[in-house]
Design an enzyme around this catalytic site. Structure first.
Site, mmCIF file in Angstrom:
data_model
loop_
_atom_site.group_PDB
_atom_site.id
_atom_site.type_symbol
_atom_site.label_atom_id
_atom_site.label_comp_id
_atom_site.label_asym_id
_atom_site.label_seq_id
_atom_site.Cartn_x
_atom_site.Cartn_y
_atom_site.Cartn_z
ATOM 1 N N SER A 42 0.823 -1.217 0.000
ATOM 2 C CA SER A 42 0.000 0.000 0.000
ATOM 3 C C SER A 42 0.857 1.267 0.000
ATOM 4 O O SER A 42 1.862 1.341 0.722
ATOM 5 C CB SER A 42 -0.885 0.054 1.258
ATOM 6 O OG SER A 42 -1.836 -0.970 1.241
ATOM 7 N N ASP A 73 -15.293 1.934 7.757
ATOM 8 C CA ASP A 73 -15.767 1.956 6.375
ATOM 9 C C ASP A 73 -16.106 3.417 6.093
ATOM 10 O O ASP A 73 -17.065 3.961 6.656
ATOM 11 C CB ASP A 73 -17.004 1.065 6.241
ATOM 12 C CG ASP A 73 -17.621 1.153 4.856
ATOM 13 O OD1 ASP A 73 -17.187 2.010 4.045
ATOM 14 O OD2 ASP A 73 -18.541 0.366 4.572
ATOM 15 N N VAL A 74 -15.318 4.054 5.234
ATOM 16 C CA VAL A 74 -15.484 5.506 5.056
ATOM 17 C C VAL A 74 -16.762 5.891 4.303
ATOM 18 O O VAL A 74 -17.055 7.068 4.163
ATOM 19 C CB VAL A 74 -14.252 6.167 4.374
ATOM 20 C CG1 VAL A 74 -12.992 5.965 5.204
ATOM 21 C CG2 VAL A 74 -14.074 5.673 2.949
ATOM 22 N N TYR A 104 -9.180 3.890 -16.641
ATOM 23 C CA TYR A 104 -9.273 4.489 -15.302
ATOM 24 C C TYR A 104 -10.691 5.030 -15.048
ATOM 25 O O TYR A 104 -11.162 5.084 -13.916
ATOM 26 C CB TYR A 104 -8.205 5.584 -15.133
ATOM 27 C CG TYR A 104 -7.902 5.919 -13.685
ATOM 28 C CD1 TYR A 104 -7.472 4.950 -12.793
ATOM 29 C CD2 TYR A 104 -8.048 7.224 -13.214
ATOM 30 C CE1 TYR A 104 -7.195 5.260 -11.470
ATOM 31 C CE2 TYR A 104 -7.767 7.544 -11.892
ATOM 32 C CZ TYR A 104 -7.340 6.558 -11.029
ATOM 33 O OH TYR A 104 -7.070 6.873 -9.721
ATOM 34 N N LYS A 128 -11.252 11.199 -8.846
ATOM 35 C CA LYS A 128 -10.012 11.908 -8.463
ATOM 36 C C LYS A 128 -10.103 13.395 -8.814
ATOM 37 O O LYS A 128 -9.528 14.235 -8.119
ATOM 38 C CB LYS A 128 -8.794 11.278 -9.144
ATOM 39 C CG LYS A 128 -8.455 9.876 -8.634
ATOM 40 C CD LYS A 128 -8.167 9.846 -7.149
ATOM 41 C CE LYS A 128 -7.561 8.539 -6.704
ATOM 42 N NZ LYS A 128 -7.530 8.408 -5.237
ATOM 43 N N THR A 156 -0.413 -2.020 -6.480
ATOM 44 C CA THR A 156 -1.078 -2.279 -5.192
ATOM 45 C C THR A 156 -2.351 -3.075 -5.435
ATOM 46 O O THR A 156 -2.784 -3.262 -6.574
ATOM 47 C CB THR A 156 -1.463 -0.956 -4.510
ATOM 48 O OG1 THR A 156 -2.386 -0.261 -5.365
ATOM 49 C CG2 THR A 156 -0.260 -0.067 -4.253
HETATM 50 N N1 LIG Z 1 -1.607 2.451 -6.903
HETATM 51 C C1 LIG Z 1 -1.590 3.461 -7.738
HETATM 52 O O1 LIG Z 1 -1.148 3.329 -8.879
HETATM 53 C C2 LIG Z 1 -2.067 4.813 -7.299
HETATM 54 C C3 LIG Z 1 -1.626 5.947 -7.995
HETATM 55 C C4 LIG Z 1 -2.085 7.201 -7.573
HETATM 56 C C5 LIG Z 1 -2.959 7.295 -6.502
HETATM 57 N N2 LIG Z 1 -3.367 6.158 -5.842
HETATM 58 C C6 LIG Z 1 -4.270 6.299 -4.704
HETATM 59 O O2 LIG Z 1 -3.588 5.931 -3.536
HETATM 60 C C7 LIG Z 1 -4.543 5.592 -2.540
HETATM 61 C C8 LIG Z 1 -4.138 4.283 -1.888
HETATM 62 O O3 LIG Z 1 -4.318 3.208 -2.799
HETATM 63 P P1 LIG Z 1 -3.220 2.074 -3.062
HETATM 64 O O4 LIG Z 1 -2.928 2.093 -4.496
HETATM 65 O O5 LIG Z 1 -2.151 2.161 -2.078
HETATM 66 O O6 LIG Z 1 -4.068 0.734 -2.865
HETATM 67 P P2 LIG Z 1 -4.439 -0.133 -1.578
HETATM 68 O O7 LIG Z 1 -5.368 -1.197 -2.092
HETATM 69 O O8 LIG Z 1 -3.243 -0.572 -0.863
HETATM 70 O O9 LIG Z 1 -5.224 0.910 -0.675
HETATM 71 C C9 LIG Z 1 -6.557 1.268 -0.917
HETATM 72 C C10 LIG Z 1 -7.214 1.345 0.438
HETATM 73 O O10 LIG Z 1 -8.559 1.809 0.344
HETATM 74 C C11 LIG Z 1 -9.266 1.161 1.363
HETATM 75 N N3 LIG Z 1 -10.706 1.230 1.161
HETATM 76 C C12 LIG Z 1 -11.425 0.888 0.055
HETATM 77 N N4 LIG Z 1 -12.742 1.069 0.299
HETATM 78 C C13 LIG Z 1 -12.850 1.538 1.588
HETATM 79 C C14 LIG Z 1 -13.922 1.908 2.423
HETATM 80 N N5 LIG Z 1 -15.198 1.836 2.001
HETATM 81 N N6 LIG Z 1 -13.657 2.335 3.673
HETATM 82 C C15 LIG Z 1 -12.376 2.423 4.124
HETATM 83 N N7 LIG Z 1 -11.317 2.091 3.385
HETATM 84 C C16 LIG Z 1 -11.556 1.639 2.123
HETATM 85 C C17 LIG Z 1 -8.755 -0.264 1.318
HETATM 86 O O11 LIG Z 1 -9.058 -0.971 2.508
HETATM 87 C C18 LIG Z 1 -7.270 -0.017 1.141
HETATM 88 O O12 LIG Z 1 -6.620 0.069 2.395
HETATM 89 C C19 LIG Z 1 -5.899 5.558 -3.232
HETATM 90 O O13 LIG Z 1 -6.544 6.798 -3.063
HETATM 91 C C20 LIG Z 1 -5.493 5.408 -4.687
HETATM 92 O O14 LIG Z 1 -6.484 5.825 -5.586
HETATM 93 C C21 LIG Z 1 -2.929 4.932 -6.213
#
Ligand SMILES: NC(=O)c1ccc[n+]([C@@H]2O[C@H](COP(=O)([O-])OP(=O)(O)OC[C@H]3O[C@@H](n4cnc5c(N)ncnc54)[C@H](O)[C@@H]3O)[C@@H](O)[C@H]2O)c1
Length: 263
Positions: free
Chosen positions: A18, A63-64, A154, A161, A192
């Site tokens: 993550s 749960d957000v 996406y 976003k 991730t």
């Molecule tokens: N991985 C990428 O390429 C990337 C790039 C840019 C931005 N992001 C953003 O980074 C952030 C983290 O994502 P990540 O890629 O580390 O993936 P990740 O799967 O590790 O994390 C996503 C998290 O969102 C949580 N989540 C989902 N639904 C939820 C809910 N209803 N209540 C509470 N928590 C909830 C999950 O439990 C998880 O911990 C996200 O906002 C994602 O969009 C990711």
């Protein structure tokens, strides 16, 4: 050790891959008092294993998409931790059936759920924790280039976003007079759990490596470094900002010709 003794909470650590864990490590190793939320019992186990070498951290099931749940967590945090110097929103979700192919078929309920969990939750969390924040507190969200430009597959997450980034600006404007800062990091693609729901994601990683000026994929550690800056006093004076941590990818219009299919 600018974060030593600072207290705050990170939403979104699912496992060791993550992005939120990259941020958490940086803060924990600097001596910050970090609390965590997890979404459901299954993910609690992951978090407990990750935190084995950092005992005594407060963990909250959240749960957000539930306003009630968020308020309950904020109340528990208030009782157990008290002040909130930093809040990290690293949460996102959309039905992966619609993270493939065209955007047009996206049903309303899929759209609303993606925007609720991935964007509106930043409003709810900031509002719930704001009474625990003081001048110098810093809120950070995670976003992606697909908010501004089309990234195939996406889809609805790009729309979510875009909303999230606008929310960052409005919250920064609201909270600025109290000295509370709100920023986002626009990270390059990272492999991730959430990202694997996006169709053809391995190709996106490959294209990124070929085109980004740094010619490498973004890592959670790189995001952690920028997050440290934005959450600490180093960035005093920086708010309402969307900072790219993407190896420069966003600046390139046409990269290495070899990265594209030649007919
Ligand atoms: N991985 C990428 O390429 C990337 C790039 C840019 C931005 N992001 C953003 O980074 C952030 C983290 O994502 P990540 O890629 O580390 O993936 P990740 O799967 O590790 O994390 C996503 C998290 O969102 C949580 N989540 C989902 N639904 C939820 C809910 N209803 N209540 C509470 N928590 C909830 C999950 O439990 C998880 O911990 C996200 O906002 C994602 O969009 C990711």
């Amino acid at each position: 050790m600018l974060m030593k003794g600072k207290k705050g909470i990170i939403f979104g650590v699912a496992n060791n891959r993550s992005i939120a864990w990259g941020i958490a490590k940086k803060l924990l190793d600097d001596g910050a008092e970090v609390a965590f939320s997890y979404n459901g019992e299954r993910l609690k186990g992951n978090l407990e294993k990750l935190l084995a070498e950092y005992p005594g951290r407060k963990l909250y099931d959240c749960d957000v998409s539930s306003e009630e749940n968020i308020l309950k967590v904020a109340e528990q945090y208030k009782q157990e931790v008290g002040q909130c110097d930093f809040l990290v929103h690293a949460v996102g979700f959309a039905d992966k059936t619609y993270l493939e192919g065209a955007f047009l078929p996206t049903p309303k309920e899929v759209f609303l759920q993606a925007l609720d969990i991935s964007a509106y939750s930043l409003v709810s969390l900031t509002r719930a924790f704001k009474p625990l924040m003081t001048a110098g507190s810093s809120v950070l969200a995670l976003t992606y280039l697909g908010s501004e430009r089309v990234v195939q597959n996406y889809n609805v997450m790009g729309v979510a976003k875009a909303a999230l980034e606008a929310i960052v600006r409005y919250l920064a404007y609201d909270l600025g007079p109290e000295g509370i800062r709100v920023n986002a990091i626009s990270a390059g693609p990272v492999n991730t759990l959430a990202a694997r729901g996006i169709s053809d994601f391995p190709d996106l990683l490959k294209i990124h490596r070929k085109i980004a000026p740094l010619r490498e994929n973004t890592t959670p550690e790189q995001v952690g470094g920028a997050a440290y800056f934005l959450l600490s006093g180093l960035s005093v004076g920086v708010t309402s900002e969307i900072m790219y941590v993407d190896g420069g990818y966003n600046t390139v219009a046409v990269g290495a010709i070899s990265a594209y299919d030649k007919e």
